[in-house]
Scaffold this active site. Structure first.
Site, PDB file in Angstrom:
ATOM      1  CE  LYS A  45      -0.105  -0.321   4.969  1.00  0.00           C
ATOM      2  NZ  LYS A  45      -0.993  -0.656   6.013  1.00  0.00           N
ATOM      3  NE  ARG A 143      -6.912   0.298  10.708  1.00  0.00           N
ATOM      4  CZ  ARG A 143      -5.512   0.276  10.361  1.00  0.00           C
ATOM      5  NH1 ARG A 143      -4.762   1.116  10.051  1.00  0.00           N
ATOM      6  NH2 ARG A 143      -5.203  -0.998   9.815  1.00  0.00           N
ATOM      7  CE1 TYR A 282      11.605  32.017   1.778  1.00  0.00           C
ATOM      8  CE2 TYR A 282      11.443  29.673   1.841  1.00  0.00           C
ATOM      9  CZ  TYR A 282      11.392  31.077   1.069  1.00  0.00           C
ATOM     10  OH  TYR A 282      10.975  31.061  -0.129  1.00  0.00           O
ATOM     11  CG  MET A 331       7.817  23.270  -1.672  1.00  0.00           C
ATOM     12  SD  MET A 331       6.778  24.332  -2.866  1.00  0.00           S
ATOM     13  CE  MET A 331       5.672  25.388  -1.690  1.00  0.00           C
TER      14      MET A 331
HETATM   15  C1  LIG Z   1      -0.189  -1.793   6.668  1.00  0.00           C
HETATM   16  C2  LIG Z   1      -0.854  -3.156   7.366  1.00  0.00           C
HETATM   17  C3  LIG Z   1      -0.020  -4.230   7.502  1.00  0.00           C
HETATM   18  C4  LIG Z   1       1.435  -4.207   7.510  1.00  0.00           C
HETATM   19  O1  LIG Z   1       1.969  -3.702   8.668  1.00  0.00           O
HETATM   20  P1  LIG Z   1       3.409  -3.629   8.865  1.00  0.00           P
HETATM   21  O2  LIG Z   1       3.629  -3.122  10.351  1.00  0.00           O
HETATM   22  O3  LIG Z   1       4.177  -2.461   7.987  1.00  0.00           O
HETATM   23  O4  LIG Z   1       4.320  -5.017   8.721  1.00  0.00           O
HETATM   24  C5  LIG Z   1      -0.473  -5.418   7.736  1.00  0.00           C
HETATM   25  N1  LIG Z   1      -1.897  -5.359   8.042  1.00  0.00           N
HETATM   26  C6  LIG Z   1      -2.698  -4.526   7.866  1.00  0.00           C
HETATM   27  C7  LIG Z   1      -4.279  -4.508   8.079  1.00  0.00           C
HETATM   28  C8  LIG Z   1      -2.155  -3.049   7.546  1.00  0.00           C
HETATM   29  O5  LIG Z   1      -3.057  -2.035   7.596  1.00  0.00           O
END
Ligand SMILES: *Cc1c(COP(=O)(O)O)cnc(C)c1O
Length: 405
Positions: A45, A143, A282, A331
């Protein structure tokens, strides 16, 4: 540089993130061996935590991962468009309207609501296809996921929906990386709740073949969480915070073997010799304590170098040494105090994350200085920083496949 520059960003920019695919492969292989016979799902992801989802997914699959996981349908589509055919798990139920695309692309949805189930069931009927789903149970993360008491009813509806196939049952651990007794106990509570849910389903003749719970920390520190598959992100990227109080056999050695995959580099774009008392950038926030050579480096907060990197005393590596910033991060650029009489020249390489000679500045150093976690540092490295992939095996593999076909 021998790497392949990704399509995003401008490859002429003298600033880049190097993604060491050989390190990634070693990390995946080490983790896969450690958790075997559990399968590895590589979590890609957020563009593989900023590393480049397609390249990482290919390498991870080749090095021993069986599944991929994404947060968004769009992220799954990117993998499919690149020709990746491995199973892809969507970690959340798709929002209304996105289920169709997920199913069409053979992205496996997580399901935890009656609405989600009826939309996937309608699609399976309509397309006359078998659609695998993973039921997600909320065992304490609070969650997303279905309450353990509501999972059996959801599972019965799934079983009774033509074309729908319950392929997985899973949960997510909230404190798998915690070293305290409370945290370790809470992980056990979550795993027991998952086991209880599984028993309730089995009592009704529903037996999901793939049960999973572990993220990276769970996979390494909690043997009982490995089950059929582990979903790992941060460990594969070599940026897992060392797990305290972990007494799993081999866990320390495994953690030490995981290598950082990403480094962030740029070339000095300008140099000036400035007198003591000059206040670069800055806000004119800090006077030079002595006459000094100040280098301009073309990476800034739009690229993921937070302004706090200056305020919190962050350094960069120049000529194999840590050098402080001379003023506020802007930036697109930072200014670095290279010290009086510095031999640095325009075009020299500066390392923000990674190694230079014997000096190292890693993502965990960044995280602790910024008061955050490695995940946020990695995800913050913006899309306009070109990714340079080192040690890819893709071309070799293509040739191999052509011969077989
Ligand atoms: C992001 C995520 C993972 C991976 O977690 P890591 O700590 O990066 O290994 C696994 N399961 C879910 C549901 C996640 O959202």
């Amino acid at each position: 540089m021998t790497g392949v520059v990704s399509g995003r960003g401008c490859s002429s920019r003298p600033a880049w993130a190097e993604v060491d695919l050989a390190a990634l492969r070693r990390n995946v292989a080490a983790l896969a061996a450690f958790v075997s016979p559990a399968l590895v799902c590589a979590v890609v992801k957020a563009d593989a935590y900023g590393h480049g989802a397609v390249a990482v997914a290919r390498e991870a699959l080749d090095a021993g991962a069986s599944w991929l996981a994404v947060a968004l349908v769009e992220e799954g589509v990117e993998l499919r468009e690149a020709g990746i055919e491995a199973p892809v798990l969507l970690l959340s139920e798709p929002p209304p309207g996105a289920m169709e695309e997920a199913v069409a692309r053979r992205i496996t949805p997580s399901i935890y609501s009656a609405e989600g189930l009826s939309s996937v069931a309608a699609l399976a009927r309509h397309l006359d296809r078998r659609v695998g789903i993973h039921l997600k149970v909320d065992t304490g993360m609070h969650r997303v996921g279905s309450d353990p008491l509501e999972v059996p009813a959801l599972a019965r509806s799934a079983r009774d929906a033509p074309g729908v196939y319950i392929e997985g049952l899973w949960t997510h651990l909230a404190v798998a990386d915690g070293a305290s007794r409370q945290d370790r106990e809470f992980t056990q509570v979550q795993l027991s709740a998952l086991a209880g849910t599984l028993s309730a389903l089995r009592a009704e003749g529903i037996d999901p073949p793939l049960v999973h719970a572990a993220n990276s920390a769970g996979a390494i520190a909690h043997r009982g969480s490995r089950l059929g598959m582990v979903r790992c992100g941060i460990a594969l990227y070599g940026a897992l915070e060392p797990l305290g109080g972990c007494d799993e056999p081999g866990a320390m050695a495994l953690q030490e073997s995981l290598q950082p995959v990403m480094s962030l580099r740029a070339r000095v774009s300008a140099l000036r010799e400035l007198p003591r008392g000059a206040r670069p950038s800055y806000g004119r926030l800090r006077p030079l304590e002595q006459d000094s050579v100040v280098a301009t480096v073309p990476l800034g907060y739009a690229d993921g170098v937070p302004r706090r990197w200056f305020s919190n005393g962050g350094t960069v590596l120049v000529g194999g040494e840590h050098r402080p910033l001379a003023g506020m991060v802007t930036m697109d650029q930072i200014v670095v105090d290279c010290g009086p009489g510095s031999k640095v020249r325009a075009g020299d390489e500066v390392v923000l994350i990674g190694r230079q000679g014997v000096a190292e500045l890693n993502v965990l150093d960044w995280a602790s200085r910024l008061g955050t976690i490695s995940y946020e540092v990695l995800c913050g490295i913006g899309p306009r920083v070109p990714r340079v992939f080192l040690n890819g095996s893709r071309e070799d593999r293509h040739e191999g496949q052509d011969e077989e076909v």
